[in-house]
Scaffold this motif. Structure first.
Motif, PDB file in Angstrom:
ATOM      1  N   LYS A  86       0.846  -1.188   0.000  1.00 17.84           N
ATOM      2  CA  LYS A  86       0.000   0.000   0.000  1.00 17.84           C
ATOM      3  C   LYS A  86       0.882   1.237   0.000  1.00 17.84           C
ATOM      4  O   LYS A  86       2.015   1.211   0.470  1.00 17.84           O
ATOM      5  N   ASP A  87       0.336   2.328  -0.538  1.00 17.04           N
ATOM      6  CA  ASP A  87       1.063   3.592  -0.499  1.00 17.04           C
ATOM      7  C   ASP A  87       0.067   4.733  -0.317  1.00 17.04           C
ATOM      8  O   ASP A  87      -1.143   4.512  -0.219  1.00 17.04           O
ATOM      9  N   CYS A  89      -0.997   6.909  -2.282  1.00 16.70           N
ATOM     10  CA  CYS A  89      -1.857   7.201  -3.437  1.00 16.70           C
ATOM     11  C   CYS A  89      -2.757   6.027  -3.821  1.00 16.70           C
ATOM     12  O   CYS A  89      -3.518   6.138  -4.792  1.00 16.70           O
ATOM     13  N   THR A  91      -1.882   3.176  -5.234  1.00 20.88           N
ATOM     14  CA  THR A  91      -1.480   2.846  -6.599  1.00 20.88           C
ATOM     15  C   THR A  91      -2.027   1.507  -7.074  1.00 20.88           C
ATOM     16  O   THR A  91      -2.418   1.352  -8.244  1.00 20.88           O
ATOM     17  N   GLU A  92      -2.085   0.514  -6.183  1.00 18.04           N
ATOM     18  CA  GLU A  92      -2.530  -0.819  -6.589  1.00 18.04           C
ATOM     19  C   GLU A  92      -4.012  -0.851  -6.967  1.00 18.04           C
ATOM     20  O   GLU A  92      -4.467  -1.820  -7.573  1.00 18.04           O
ATOM     21  N   TYR A  94      -5.442   1.027  -9.210  1.00 19.04           N
ATOM     22  CA  TYR A  94      -5.670   1.337 -10.620  1.00 19.04           C
ATOM     23  C   TYR A  94      -4.618   0.751 -11.559  1.00 19.04           C
ATOM     24  O   TYR A  94      -4.627   1.026 -12.753  1.00 19.04           O
ATOM     25  N   HIS A  95      -3.724  -0.090 -11.054  1.00 18.35           N
ATOM     26  CA  HIS A  95      -2.799  -0.800 -11.935  1.00 18.35           C
ATOM     27  C   HIS A  95      -3.535  -1.877 -12.716  1.00 18.35           C
ATOM     28  O   HIS A  95      -4.464  -2.504 -12.194  1.00 18.35           O
ATOM     29  N   TYR A 125      -6.277   0.271  -0.462  1.00 17.89           N
ATOM     30  CA  TYR A 125      -4.988   0.353  -1.150  1.00 17.89           C
ATOM     31  C   TYR A 125      -4.076   1.444  -0.598  1.00 17.89           C
ATOM     32  O   TYR A 125      -2.907   1.509  -0.963  1.00 17.89           O
ATOM     33  N   THR A 126      -4.619   2.327   0.258  1.00 17.81           N
ATOM     34  CA  THR A 126      -3.801   3.408   0.814  1.00 17.81           C
ATOM     35  C   THR A 126      -3.215   3.000   2.161  1.00 17.81           C
ATOM     36  O   THR A 126      -3.866   2.306   2.947  1.00 17.81           O
ATOM     37  N   LEU A 147      -7.823   9.886  -9.358  1.00 14.16           N
ATOM     38  CA  LEU A 147      -7.392   8.506  -9.125  1.00 14.16           C
ATOM     39  C   LEU A 147      -8.572   7.549  -9.157  1.00 14.16           C
ATOM     40  O   LEU A 147      -8.437   6.395  -9.596  1.00 14.16           O
ATOM     41  N   LYS A 150      -9.205   6.800 -12.760  1.00 11.86           N
ATOM     42  CA  LYS A 150      -8.216   5.840 -13.251  1.00 11.86           C
ATOM     43  C   LYS A 150      -8.561   4.424 -12.789  1.00 11.86           C
ATOM     44  O   LYS A 150      -8.438   3.461 -13.555  1.00 11.86           O
ATOM     45  N   THR A 151      -9.015   4.297 -11.540  1.00  9.54           N
ATOM     46  CA  THR A 151      -9.392   2.986 -11.005  1.00  9.54           C
ATOM     47  C   THR A 151     -10.582   2.416 -11.769  1.00  9.54           C
ATOM     48  O   THR A 151     -10.574   1.243 -12.180  1.00  9.54           O
TER      49      THR A 151
END
Length: 326
Positions: A86-87, A89, A91-92, A94-95, A125-126, A147, A150-151
């Protein structure tokens, strides 16, 4: 007694067949949406500590889970992903290799008739556990929308049949609808968490999804449980922004809101029978305090009576077994 005038309501209750004949609301297999928690990694099938009978599964165990769901006649699943990393943003989320995207591709390849509903949020994911980007100690609405779009687009690209944004940012339906349309997914419907309360009934879900906020709470973006008129404002905004379904969450404490939404908006209404409601029933049943089947079927039928067209519920597997025996 012949001079008395009163109604004989019991005439329509004299037998099971007669009661069935005049029954007003019915629960169907097609009404049920089963939430699935997908883990990264291998050889994982973990029962959620606070949700007996609900499991988090890795991709190599998804086939067994899906085979059971299909065999029970359940037509729709709602996917939640639990990433290894997790981060700030999310990120995982919307990859294209995100866990929900991978699971969606698998299900649509092997079970093409199954409706896949993708939960569109960032909280799982955050690393801070909130549903958007943090700026100056608070969730920033507008930058979070980018974001979320994007997701949603990445989930649609993976094959999701329905996008279900649950983040409660202002304008999230408008942003996601525009993003889907621009990406060529104008036929993918949006099942909006239109009326989502800041509820204490979400506790067990946070065990399942590892999504407990690391600071503060979600009361600046989820609704105050005391408010009713605000729910109509939220729903109206989502209708205008292009929602195709309207979700009310939680379920049992908010049946009045379900009826309000049903009476005011000509869209399918979805109720989310949330984790805390499920866990209370399971705990009581395990202590032999209640008849689990009778209580669950009464509860789900009551949701239909209140106006729900569809029900997201962790009871879906059990309810499906009981419905098939009727």
């Amino acid at each position: 007694m012949s001079q008395l005038e009163f109604s004989r309501h019991r005439r329509l209750r004299t037998s099971a067949s007669l009661r069935s004949l005049v029954r007003e609301n019915f629960l169907r297999l097609e009404d049920l949406i089963y939430p699935l928690f997908i883990l990264e990694g291998e050889n994982k099938r973990e029962e959620v500590r606070s949700m007996p009978g609900v499991f988090r599964v890795s991709m190599d165990n998804l086939k067994t889970e899906m085979d059971e769901i299909v065999s029970l006649g359940i037509k729709s699943v709602l996917l939640f992903g639990i990433p290894d990393e997790k981060d700030a943003c999310g990120t995982e989320a919307y990859h294209d290799h995100g866990i929900v995207q991978v699971a969606t591709r698998y299900i649509k390849e092997h079970y093409p008739e199954m409706i896949v509903v993708a939960d569109t949020c960032l909280c799982e994911y955050t690393d801070h556990g909130h549903c958007g980007l943090i700026e100056n100690g608070d969730v920033d609405n507008d930058s979070s929308l980018e974001l979320l779009v994007k997701t949603a687009v990445s989930q649609a690209e993976a094959g999701a049949d329905i996008i279900a944004p649950s983040n409660m940012m202002d304008g999230f339906v408008a942003a996601i609808r525009a993003g889907l349309d621009e990406a060529g997914f104008e036929n993918i419907p949006v099942m909006s968490y239109a009326v989502k309360y800041a509820s204490a009934f979400y506790g067990p879900f946070r065990d399942a999804a590892d999504s407990t906020p690391q600071f503060g709470d979600r009361k600046t973006y989820q609704m105050d449980p005391a408010n009713r008129l605000e729910a109509m404002r939220e729903a109206e905004s989502d209708v205008k922004e292009g929602a195709d379904f309207l979700i009310v969450k939680p379920g049992m404490p908010y049946l009045d809101i379900v009826r309000d939404v049903k009476n005011n908006y000509n869209l399918p209404v979805v109720i989310y029978n949330v984790s805390g409601e499920y866990s209370m029933v399971k705990a009581a049943a395990q202590n032999d305090w209640i008849d689990e089947k009778a209580v669950v079927m009464e509860m789900l039928t009551g949701m239909k009576r209140a106006g729900a067209d569809l029900i997201i519920t962790y009871h879906a597997k059990d309810a499906a077994r009981w419905l098939k025996k009727q």
